[in-house]
Design a protein around this motif. Structure first.
Motif, short mmCIF file in Angstrom:
data_model
loop_
_atom_site.label_atom_id
_atom_site.label_comp_id
_atom_site.label_asym_id
_atom_site.label_seq_id
_atom_site.Cartn_x
_atom_site.Cartn_y
_atom_site.Cartn_z
N ASN A 156 34.70 70.25 61.56
CA ASN A 156 34.60 69.21 60.44
C ASN A 156 35.75 68.39 60.78
N THR A 157 36.96 68.90 61.00
CA THR A 157 38.22 68.12 61.40
C THR A 157 38.18 67.18 62.54
N LEU A 158 37.70 67.86 63.60
CA LEU A 158 37.33 67.32 64.78
C LEU A 158 36.27 66.01 64.77
N ILE A 159 35.22 66.35 63.96
CA ILE A 159 34.51 65.09 63.75
C ILE A 159 35.07 63.91 62.84
N GLY A 160 35.79 64.62 62.00
CA GLY A 160 36.51 63.38 60.97
C GLY A 160 37.35 62.79 61.83
N ARG A 161 37.95 63.07 62.74
CA ARG A 161 38.87 62.23 63.55
C ARG A 161 38.14 61.36 64.53
N TYR A 162 37.06 61.93 64.96
CA TYR A 162 36.10 61.06 66.04
C TYR A 162 35.20 59.99 65.17
N ALA A 163 34.81 60.19 63.98
CA ALA A 163 33.76 59.31 63.80
C ALA A 163 34.33 58.78 62.30
N ASN A 164 34.39 57.52 62.11
CA ASN A 164 34.38 56.73 60.87
C ASN A 164 33.47 57.24 59.92
N GLY A 165 33.58 57.13 58.55
CA GLY A 165 32.60 57.25 57.61
C GLY A 165 31.71 58.50 57.79
N PHE A 166 32.59 59.65 58.02
CA PHE A 166 31.73 60.79 58.15
C PHE A 166 32.60 61.78 57.20
N PRO A 167 32.11 62.71 56.53
CA PRO A 167 30.57 63.07 56.16
C PRO A 167 29.85 62.30 55.33
N ASN A 168 30.62 61.12 54.64
CA ASN A 168 30.00 60.63 53.24
C ASN A 168 28.69 59.90 53.40
N GLY A 169 28.58 59.41 54.98
CA GLY A 169 27.33 58.68 55.36
C GLY A 169 26.18 59.34 55.61
N ILE A 170 26.29 60.81 55.82
CA ILE A 170 24.95 61.37 56.35
C ILE A 170 24.02 61.36 55.43
N VAL A 171 24.11 61.37 54.27
CA VAL A 171 23.07 61.40 53.05
C VAL A 171 22.49 60.17 53.12
N THR A 172 23.14 59.13 53.02
CA THR A 172 22.74 57.70 53.16
C THR A 172 22.00 57.08 54.32
N GLY A 173 22.22 57.93 55.39
CA GLY A 173 21.76 57.44 56.81
C GLY A 173 22.73 56.65 57.62
N VAL A 213 28.83 63.80 68.04
CA VAL A 213 28.69 65.00 69.17
C VAL A 213 30.09 65.21 69.91
N ALA A 214 30.69 64.25 70.07
CA ALA A 214 32.12 64.43 70.62
C ALA A 214 32.83 65.55 70.02
N GLY A 215 32.82 65.85 68.68
CA GLY A 215 33.24 66.90 68.01
C GLY A 215 32.96 68.10 68.39
N TYR A 216 31.59 68.44 68.50
CA TYR A 216 30.95 69.58 69.07
C TYR A 216 31.26 69.69 70.25
N ALA A 217 31.25 68.97 71.16
CA ALA A 217 31.53 68.90 72.61
C ALA A 217 32.90 69.40 72.79
N LEU A 218 34.05 68.90 72.15
CA LEU A 218 35.16 69.53 72.33
C LEU A 218 35.34 71.08 71.77
N TYR A 219 34.68 71.26 70.79
CA TYR A 219 34.60 72.88 70.38
C TYR A 219 34.29 73.53 71.52
N GLU A 220 32.82 73.34 72.26
CA GLU A 220 32.43 73.66 73.22
C GLU A 220 33.22 73.93 74.30
N ASP A 221 33.75 72.75 74.94
CA ASP A 221 34.95 73.00 75.58
C ASP A 221 35.81 74.11 75.61
N TRP A 222 36.48 74.34 74.54
CA TRP A 222 37.44 75.20 74.14
C TRP A 222 36.89 76.52 73.95
N VAL A 223 35.67 76.60 73.91
CA VAL A 223 34.91 78.10 74.08
C VAL A 223 34.92 78.38 75.53
#
Length: 462
Positions: free
Chosen positions: A232-249, A259-269
């Motif tokens: 959640n923190t990784l995505i919050g640093r990569y993506a502006n307006g997240f997560p508030n905008g996910i319900v409005t689209g 996706v970059a946030g998930y990719a970084l976690y995947e890389d660390w794994v």
């Protein structure tokens, strides 16, 4: 939420100058449709002992999540509030029901709300998927007139955003938290490592620790919410307006920044930065591994600070732990000082109360949401206060980690909430499942984003 939290933080820090010197939500008067007709705000928090009817024994159910050794400080505060309220309200006896957090939030309370028989007082999570949904269904007591009657509404920081519907308050956050990096200062010193306050230093520390056979980050991913904190923190640093905008689209799970946030976690794994076999490790296991010196760092909420006190579950690290914000990510577009910080957890109250039960609720609120108990929550349990504390109270804070948490918060340009406070329940459940698939090597970052966006669009159409 960003604005609310910033106001809250400004007010809190404005009253924290003594610390530095020491060493450093239509209030139109209409009755709430969610409140029981019997729940008259004019009832006294305590009944007269001379009234025979008031002295008749009665019980009030109280659901809490303060179970186990790590929660002993918070449970002690609750026990004291229960004792004070029972002594004040004639005939009152609380029936305490301790339930694990996830079981209460995702299993027991939803079933009880659907059946219309929740406990009279219960642990409640804020946001669309919990508090606001139950308020819309008429299950929660409108607390606005009670707070006015008790004279404490203005004593709260601006923390009601996730508990307010149509200008009425339906839950009281017990306190706040911020998520960041705890690190073992002794291990860092022994290995000649700098504090992980920059991205380069964090990565250098992770690589050096791994080379020495020490896990860089303790992690327990048996419950998906645990690794979700870091994601959640990784995505919050990569993506502006997240997560508030996910319900409005306005924001999408499969957009490149998310996706970059998930990719970084995947890389660390893949690099072995997390505990081997993390999917089999519990949240408590994560702390135990960190306390045993098996890992140099741990990403967790500021509430964990109490674990490192003398007599606490991880007392072996007393004086050997520090807390910092996740450093600025390279090539990330969002505010790099932004923090995952919010006031999401608190208490809610059934809208179905008789006069005796209402008196008990008022007494409970009066005693729990007081300067004394808010200060104890900060000092004993590391939970940031949801109410304004006096300079005199704040001056009693001596725990160095708590001071570091306050310092980290003071430097935040913006804040964002965890996406479980925004996303619909099916979506959030899928975030946990997909993240665990990624950890197991059964899904790639883009596949995770695509799967989440598909279910998000389905939920948004409902």
């Amino acid at each position: 939420m960003k604005k609310n939290f910033k106001v809250a933080l400004t007010m809190l820090l404005a009253m924290s100058t003594v610390l530095a010197a020491c060493g450093k939500d239509d209030n139109n008067g209409n009755a709430s449709p969610a409140a029981s007709p019997s729940a008259s705000p004019s009832a006294s928090p305590s009944a007269s002992a001379s009234d025979p009817a008031a002295a008749e024994p009665f019980t009030v159910s109280l659901r809490h999540i303060q179970i186990g050794e790590p929660q002993k400080f918070r449970k002690a505060i609750l026990d004291e509030v229960v004792k004070k309220t029972e002594s004040e309200v004639p005939g009152l006896k609380f029936e305490l029901d301790g339930v694990e957090d996830a079981v209460n939030r995702f299993t027991k309370l939803p079933a009880e709300m659907a059946a219309g028989n929740p406990p009279k007082i219960f642990d409640l999570f804020g946001g669309n998927a919990d508090a606001l949904k139950y308020a819309k269904a008429g299950r929660l007591l409108d607390l606005t007139p009670i707070l006015d009657e008790l004279g404490i509404k203005d004593k709260f920081l601006n923390v009601f955003g996730q508990f307010t519907l149509d200008g009425k308050i339906y839950g009281l956050p017990i306190g706040g938290s911020v998520e960041g990096v705890f690190y073992n200062t002794e291990l860092f010193t022994q290995n000649g490592l700098n504090a992980p306050t920059t991205w380069d230093d964090l990565i250098k520390a992770a690589d050096a620790l791994k080379a020495k056979g020490i896990t860089p980050f303790a992690m327990g991913s048996q419950a998906g919410w645990v690794p979700n904190m870091l994601v959640n923190t990784l995505i919050g640093r990569y993506a502006n307006g997240f997560p508030n905008g996910i319900v409005t689209g306005e924001a999408k799970w499969n957009q490149p920044e998310v996706v970059a946030g998930y990719a970084l976690y995947e890389d660390w794994v893949k690099k072995g930065y997390f505990t081997k076999g993390e999917l089999g490790k519990t949240y408590d296991d994560m702390l135990n591994d960190f306390a045993a010196g098996k890992a140099g760092m741990m990403f967790d909420g500021s509430w964990r600070s109490s674990a490192f006190k003398e007599g606490a579950v991880a007392a072996t690290l007393a004086g050997k732990v520090a807390f910092v914000a996740l450093p600025a990510l390279p090539n990330a577009a969002a505010d790099q000082t932004s923090l995952n910080a919010n006031y999401s957890n608190g208490y809610g109250f059934s809208s179905d109360l008789n006069d005796q039960e209402l008196a008990a609720v008022k007494g409970f609120i009066k005693h729990l949401y007081s300067d004394e108990m808010q200060l104890r929550g900060l000092i004993d349990d590391g939970v940031l206060p949801s109410m304004k504390l006096s300079d005199e109270s704040l001056a009693q804070v001596t725990d160095p980690i708590v001071k570091q948490v306050l310092d980290v918060m003071s430097k935040a340009g913006t804040t964002f909430v965890h996406f479980d406070a925004i996303a619909q329940k099916p979506v959030y459940s899928e975030t946990e499942l997909q993240l665990q698939k990624l950890i197991a090597g059964k899904a790639k970052a883009q596949e995770v984003g695509d799967a989440l966006q598909k279910i998000q669009e389905t939920e948004n159409k409902k």
